[in-house]
Design a protein around this motif. Structure first.
Motif: not given
Length: 648
Positions: A204-211
């Protein structure tokens, strides 16, 4: 837009130089990783950039108004408020605006205001301006943002009225991260943000930081995470920084390529220097060749001599051996229930088997009992129900992620030597040297060691034990990226059996031959690495979704529950309303386009226009685009009309 520049930055602690002539630049939407050995100065640099630490030379520049948010390692959120109340403090200004809006609404409803036109218009204007500002600042969605972040950080099942002071250290760290994410600074600085996060939360954190709209500056030892998030890497090595474009894997490739290229250039120059020196030595004394020799000497003096490129800094170097092999059946776990007493049951119905040579990863959300299971298997905790049995000739070496037993006041040397008193001091020092304890390092008290040093000492003790079964609880915690790679290689070459817990997906991929997932329902085995496990989970989710659709259709056709039928009917009506609104919207757009097309076609008949070649070309280009858009809208309108007729 450049958000931050670091130029020629230097930092000393007493006589020790930590950072020297550091250069770094961050622009909008950059995703930057700082990498380097433990002790290289990564966290120090983050603290300096965040304004928490001074520096001795150089400069840091950033435009006025650029905000920086910083989360240090293992920083827990200390507060007497509840989870929800603490998250709301981020939006105090929006809450105040909301109160002002309610107050203005009450004024507009007051006869003494709306009956006086000038006062009413002034209040209405103030209300309109504030409402626009409130909306643009996220006033209508901040509560949804809080829920989204809390859900992503694994607080979905928590009562939001829970006092933060009652939570564990790991939970407080996750909340500190969540609060920082909600502030949405222009530059988000995260020092080891993956600590205390399970695999689902990491994803989830990876997806959040990507956007993420701003820039991100990260220190992390999680290679899977870095590969997913960052687009450039700054390496801090030997007190200096070097920039590489791409993610972490690309950085490794470029670093190896650069080293090979620099080494070849250095060797080529060394050969040229040797030839020049040899010519000078043989010809300087001869009258006929002395001028040529002098010319080559001048060339040699003018030459910009290259330093020999430095290879990687010294890495740990070790291998795990076994005293004797175990039997083929290493461990059998049957219907096991684990916890800390009858009233603190954590997980149950755990079933799996371990064969000789297996390398099994235990995965599952935080709090499901992975570490508790390992402690139960090594008899540090009693099972609450069920059984487990080890096979013949099994000798276990256990690595505790908390390193609870490494807290003595002994020196590093004696901590290891006291367990193997028959060994020569030279042998003990050699083992410690392989784990980067050299010289005076071996005389440090164990209690003063850093997390990374304790991890290396614990691994050195395991290596000496020569067990044929390794039970490892988060063995990569506290290890830098180079030490992780050395550990991976040692475990890949290990001839025994491994059972381990790790949140490092890259590590799991390299080591695991089987994955055992712990959940509230029990345990599930997957015969493959982490990527295989993820693939199987996705397949299961897709199958479950198909089953839900089929069940929904079946229950509707059979007229099962009125509630389900009502819900499906409600969704269908909602979809029908959306389609009707879109049809109306398309009809309006088509009408406008048809008018525009007619106007442009009329213009093309105007002599003043059709005699101007450039104007005709521009109008024709615009006409082509609008006709294509009209055709596309007409196609969409036709499809929607057909669907609406079918529904009726």
């Amino acid at each position: 837009m450049i958000l931050l520049q670091v130029n020629q930055l230097t930092k000393n602690f007493g006589a020790d130089n930590i950072l020297s002539n550091i250069k770094l630049e961050i622009q909008t939407r950059d995703r930057v990783a700082l990498v380097g050995r433990n002790g290289a100065g990564k966290s120090t640099l983050l603290k300096i950039i965040a304004g928490h630490l001074s520096y001795d030379a150089g400069e840091i520049t950033k435009p006025k108004g650029v905000s920086i948010g910083y989360l240090a390692q293992n920083t827990g959120l200390e507060s007497d408020l509840s989870i929800w109340a603490e998250m709301l403090t981020v939006f105090a200004e929006l809450q105040q605006q909301e109160k002002t809006l309610r107050s203005l609404e009450q004024q507009m409803a007051d006869p003494s205001v709306y009956e006086q036109e000038d006062i009413y218009q002034r209040v209405l204007k103030e209300y309109d301006e504030l409402q626009i500002r409130f909306k643009d600042s996220g006033g209508y969605q901040y509560e949804a943002d809080i829920r989204s972040v809390l859900h992503g950080l694994n607080f979905a099942d928590f009562d939001y009225d829970t006092k933060i002071s009652t939570l564990s250290g790991g939970q407080k760290t996750r909340l500190a991260l969540g609060k920082l994410l909600l502030t949405k600074p222009d530059i988000l600085i995260l020092d080891e943000p993956t600590n205390h996060l399970d695999i689902a939360t990491l994803s989830w954190l990876e997806t959040y930081l990507q956007s993420y709209e701003g820039a991100v500056l990260i220190v992390s030892h999680d290679r899977y995470f870095l590969d997913s998030v960052v687009n450039q890497v700054y390496e801090i090595s030997r007190n200096r920084s070097k920039k590489y474009l791409g993610n972490y894997s690309r950085y490794l490739e470029q670093k190896a390529e650069d080293y090979e290229k620099d080494l070849k250039m250095f060797e080529r120059q060394q050969q040229e220097v040797a030839k020049l020196e040899d010519f000078i030595q043989r010809n300087i004394a001869r009258a006929s060749t002395t001028k040529m020799a002098q010319s080559r000497r001048k060339k040699l003096e003018r030459m910009d001599r290259m330093d020999k490129p430095l290879g990687d800094e010294k890495s740990a170097n070790f291998a795990f051996q076994i005293e004797r092999p175990s039997g083929n059946d290493v461990l059998h776990v049957q219907d096991l229930t684990i916890g800390y007493g009858r009233d603190e049951k954590i997980s149950s119905h755990i079933d799996f088997s371990v064969k000789k040579g297996d390398s099994i990863a235990l995965v599952g959300p935080n709090g499901i009992g992975k570490s508790t299971l390992l402690k139960t298997l090594v008899n540090k905790l009693q099972p609450l129900n069920g059984t487990f049995k080890f096979g013949s000739n099994v000798s276990i070496s256990y690595y505790d992620q908390e390193q609870a037993e490494l807290s003595s006041n002994k020196t590093v040397l004696n901590e290891l030597w006291d367990e193997y008193p028959m060994k020569m001091e030279k042998e003990i020092r050699t083992v410690l040297g392989n784990f980067l304890f050299s010289g005076e390092d071996v005389l440090k008290p164990v209690s003063t060691l850093s997390g990374g040093e304790k991890a290396r000492l614990a691994l050195s003790k395991m290596m000496m034990e020569k067990g044929n079964v390794l039970i490892l609880d988060e063995p990569t915690n506290h290890l830098d990226l180079d030490s992780k790679e050395v550990l991976e290689n040692a475990l890949i070459d290990y001839p025994g059996t491994i059972l381990f817990v790790s949140h490092d997906r890259y590590f799991i991929n390299r080591i695991a031959t089987k994955v055992v997932e712990l959940s509230k329902k029990g345990s599930t085995e997957y015969l493959g690495d982490y990527d295989y496990y993820v693939e199987k989970l996705q397949q299961q989710e897709e199958l479950a979704a198909l089953e839900r659709i089929e069940q929904g259709e079946t229950s509707l056709s059979q007229g099962t529950t009125q509630k389900q039928s009502h819900k499906i009917d409600k969704e269908a009506k909602k979809l029908e309303r959306q389609r009707k609104r879109r049809v109306e919207e398309i009809e309006g757009l088509m009408e406008t386009l048809e008018e525009n097309i007619q106007e442009k076609e009329d213009l093309l008949c105007d002599p003043e226009i059709f005699q101007d070649h450039e104007k005709v070309q521009n109008i024709n280009e615009s006409l082509t685009k609008e006709k294509e858009e009209l055709d596309s809208l007409l196609e969409e309108w036709t499809e929607l009309e057909e669907l609406l007729q079918e529904e009726q």
